[in-house]
Design a protein around this motif. Structure first.
Motif, PDB file in Angstrom:
ATOM      1  N   GLY A   9      49.587  11.277  90.610  1.00 60.60           N
ATOM      2  CA  GLY A   9      49.619  11.742  91.966  1.00 60.60           C
ATOM      3  C   GLY A   9      51.013  11.512  92.865  1.00 60.60           C
ATOM      4  N   LEU A  10      51.713  10.634  92.277  1.00 59.57           N
ATOM      5  CA  LEU A  10      52.980  10.311  93.015  1.00 59.57           C
ATOM      6  C   LEU A  10      54.078  10.973  92.307  1.00 59.57           C
ATOM      7  CD1 LEU A  10      53.828   8.436  95.468  1.00 59.57           C
ATOM      8  CD2 LEU A  10      54.382   6.712  93.747  1.00 59.57           C
ATOM      9  N   PRO A  11      55.138  11.424  93.075  1.00 55.97           N
ATOM     10  CA  PRO A  11      56.313  12.328  92.508  1.00 55.97           C
ATOM     11  C   PRO A  11      57.116  11.099  91.676  1.00 55.97           C
ATOM     12  CG  PRO A  11      56.137  12.936  94.776  1.00 55.97           C
ATOM     13  CD  PRO A  11      55.032  11.913  94.528  1.00 55.97           C
ATOM     14  N   ALA A  12      57.328  11.526  90.361  1.00 54.87           N
ATOM     15  CA  ALA A  12      58.325  10.643  89.315  1.00 54.87           C
ATOM     16  C   ALA A  12      59.154  11.660  88.712  1.00 54.87           C
ATOM     17  CB  ALA A  12      57.229  10.001  88.338  1.00 54.87           C
ATOM     18  N   TYR A  13      60.480  11.317  88.554  1.00 49.56           N
ATOM     19  CA  TYR A  13      61.651  11.840  88.063  1.00 49.56           C
ATOM     20  C   TYR A  13      61.154  12.015  86.556  1.00 49.56           C
ATOM     21  CZ  TYR A  13      65.902  13.996  87.678  1.00 49.56           C
ATOM     22  OH  TYR A  13      67.209  14.946  87.609  1.00 49.56           O
ATOM     23  N   THR A  14      61.181  13.211  86.046  1.00 56.02           N
ATOM     24  CA  THR A  14      60.404  13.536  84.789  1.00 56.02           C
ATOM     25  C   THR A  14      61.364  14.356  84.119  1.00 56.02           C
ATOM     26  OG1 THR A  14      58.087  13.484  85.624  1.00 56.02           O
ATOM     27  CG2 THR A  14      58.502  14.546  83.659  1.00 56.02           C
ATOM     28  N   MET A  15      61.662  13.940  82.960  1.00 52.71           N
ATOM     29  CA  MET A  15      62.456  14.728  81.914  1.00 52.71           C
ATOM     30  C   MET A  15      61.895  16.175  81.825  1.00 52.71           C
ATOM     31  SD  MET A  15      61.842  13.665  77.817  1.00 52.71           S
ATOM     32  CE  MET A  15      62.331  12.027  78.054  1.00 52.71           C
ATOM     33  N   THR A  16      62.887  17.008  81.572  1.00 57.76           N
ATOM     34  CA  THR A  16      62.575  18.408  81.152  1.00 57.76           C
ATOM     35  C   THR A  16      63.070  18.847  79.790  1.00 57.76           C
ATOM     36  OG1 THR A  16      64.966  19.039  81.830  1.00 57.76           O
ATOM     37  CG2 THR A  16      63.182  19.286  83.756  1.00 57.76           C
ATOM     38  N   MET A  17      63.330  17.696  79.086  1.00 50.08           N
ATOM     39  CA  MET A  17      63.776  18.030  77.783  1.00 50.08           C
ATOM     40  C   MET A  17      62.611  18.360  76.702  1.00 50.08           C
ATOM     41  SD  MET A  17      65.419  15.512  74.773  1.00 50.08           S
ATOM     42  CE  MET A  17      66.533  14.650  76.038  1.00 50.08           C
ATOM     43  N   ALA A  18      61.369  17.853  76.917  1.00 50.81           N
ATOM     44  CA  ALA A  18      60.288  18.155  75.992  1.00 50.81           C
ATOM     45  C   ALA A  18      59.920  19.730  76.203  1.00 50.81           C
ATOM     46  CB  ALA A  18      59.196  17.356  76.551  1.00 50.81           C
ATOM     47  N   GLY A  19      59.592  19.932  77.449  1.00 50.70           N
ATOM     48  CA  GLY A  19      59.427  21.477  77.634  1.00 50.70           C
ATOM     49  C   GLY A  19      60.431  22.546  77.206  1.00 50.70           C
ATOM     50  N   LYS A  20      61.741  22.042  77.494  1.00 56.34           N
ATOM     51  CA  LYS A  20      62.863  23.062  77.055  1.00 56.34           C
ATOM     52  C   LYS A  20      62.708  23.202  75.615  1.00 56.34           C
ATOM     53  CE  LYS A  20      65.394  22.763  81.255  1.00 56.34           C
ATOM     54  NZ  LYS A  20      66.830  22.314  81.799  1.00 56.34           N
ATOM     55  N   LEU A  21      62.608  21.980  75.019  1.00 54.41           N
ATOM     56  CA  LEU A  21      62.899  22.331  73.500  1.00 54.41           C
ATOM     57  C   LEU A  21      61.578  23.014  72.846  1.00 54.41           C
ATOM     58  CD1 LEU A  21      63.753  18.454  72.645  1.00 54.41           C
ATOM     59  CD2 LEU A  21      65.116  20.358  72.252  1.00 54.41           C
TER      60      LEU A  21
END
Length: 301
Positions: A203-215
């Protein structure tokens, strides 16, 4: 320190976990900053304190079991210290030949997952033919020279390779997937500036990697969730494997990150007493302007 690592690696796992539990509570008692962050993260997740306080001892166990895991001779199997739950999902995923992405949060013994995979699946059979399917895991190089030497020597096991958390490492992981191999990621790890998006985590914004989705989008690889449950009294580990949510090819990075974060939350709720609640999940990535965070990102953790 290297000598201490080698000495600790000779201790039985049961003793290391006992000392680790004590060390975890001593650290919690001694560090006000750690204690405040731990409690804040539990509160953000909506967990009752009795559900999550076990993570204090498990954080210490994680530290003390590391020499046992890293310094174990590459030729020495995990044997009875390893059990599988859902291994058939990995076997099925490897049959497509398009690679496999294993996703795990900072839950339980995440170090055991890559070693268990390498020992069990690095050599597999696809359509009746033997094929190598090693695993490559992403890691951040240690700052201390002695620790880098330990990591390089211990994590480079048969069937297990490492990739640094930089552009070269990303390319290495893409190559691995396109060769039909497996990679391992901790998607709840805060990425450097420019390599993530703001997405809700409990529920709280966290800076999250995009690598997993992009791979997954770029390679068409399969994905599974995996975590290593730490058994009581040093009995070993159970590596649990579960289906992962689908990431559509056209899904936006923010949406994909939110989907993966939700999957991480569901895994953490399975065993909140083994999650690393003291991890600084909501921190600002290095170099990122504080103004770039969403306005609602106000709670101090």
């Amino acid at each position: 320190m290297l000598l201490l690592f080698r000495l600790l690696s000779k201790f039985p796992l049961r003793l290391l976990h006992a000392f680790g539990a004590l060390a975890g509570w001593l650290t919690y008692a001694a560090s006000k900053t750690y204690r405040r962050r731990y409690q804040a993260n539990v509160r953000i997740a909506g967990m009752a304190w009795p559900e999550a306080r076990g993570g204090i001892a498990h954080a210490g166990r994680m530290i003390l079991e590391t020499p046992w895991l890293w310094m174990r001779p590459p030729t020495q199997p995990l044997g009875t210290a390893l059990r599988w739950d859902g291994a058939e999902l990995i076997e099925a995923a490897l049959q497509n030949g398009k690679g496999l992405v294993l996703l795990t949060p900072h839950l339980g013994c995440f170090e055991i997952c890559a070693q268990a995979y390498a020992e069990t699946f690095a050599e597999t059979r696809v359509q009746g033919r033997a094929r190598l399917s090693p695993i490559t895991v992403l890691f951040r190089p240690a700052r201390q020279a002695w620790l880098r030497a330990v990591v390089d020597a211990s994590r480079g096991r048969p069937g297990l390779a490492t990739a640094p958390a930089n552009l070269a490492g990303v390319r290495q992981m893409i190559r691995a997937l396109r060769q039909g191999h497996t990679i391992g990621l901790l998607p709840d790890q805060v990425p450097p500036q420019g390599l993530g998006v703001w997405a809700p985590f409990f529920g709280l914004p966290a800076y999250t990697m995009t690598m997993a989705g992009k791979l997954l989008q770029q390679t068409g690889a399969a994905a599974l969730l995996i975590w290593g449950e730490r058994l009581p009294k040093g009995q070993g580990f159970v590596v649990h494997v579960r289906p992962a949510p689908q990431i559509a090819p056209e899904q936006a990075p923010e949406s994909a990150a939110e989907t993966i974060n939700k999957a991480m939350e569901e895994m953490i709720r399975l065993a909140p007493d083994q999650y690393l609640w003291g991890y600084h999940r909501y921190k600002q990535p290095r170099g990122l302007d504080i103004a770039a965070a969403p306005a609602e990102h106000q709670e101090k953790v």
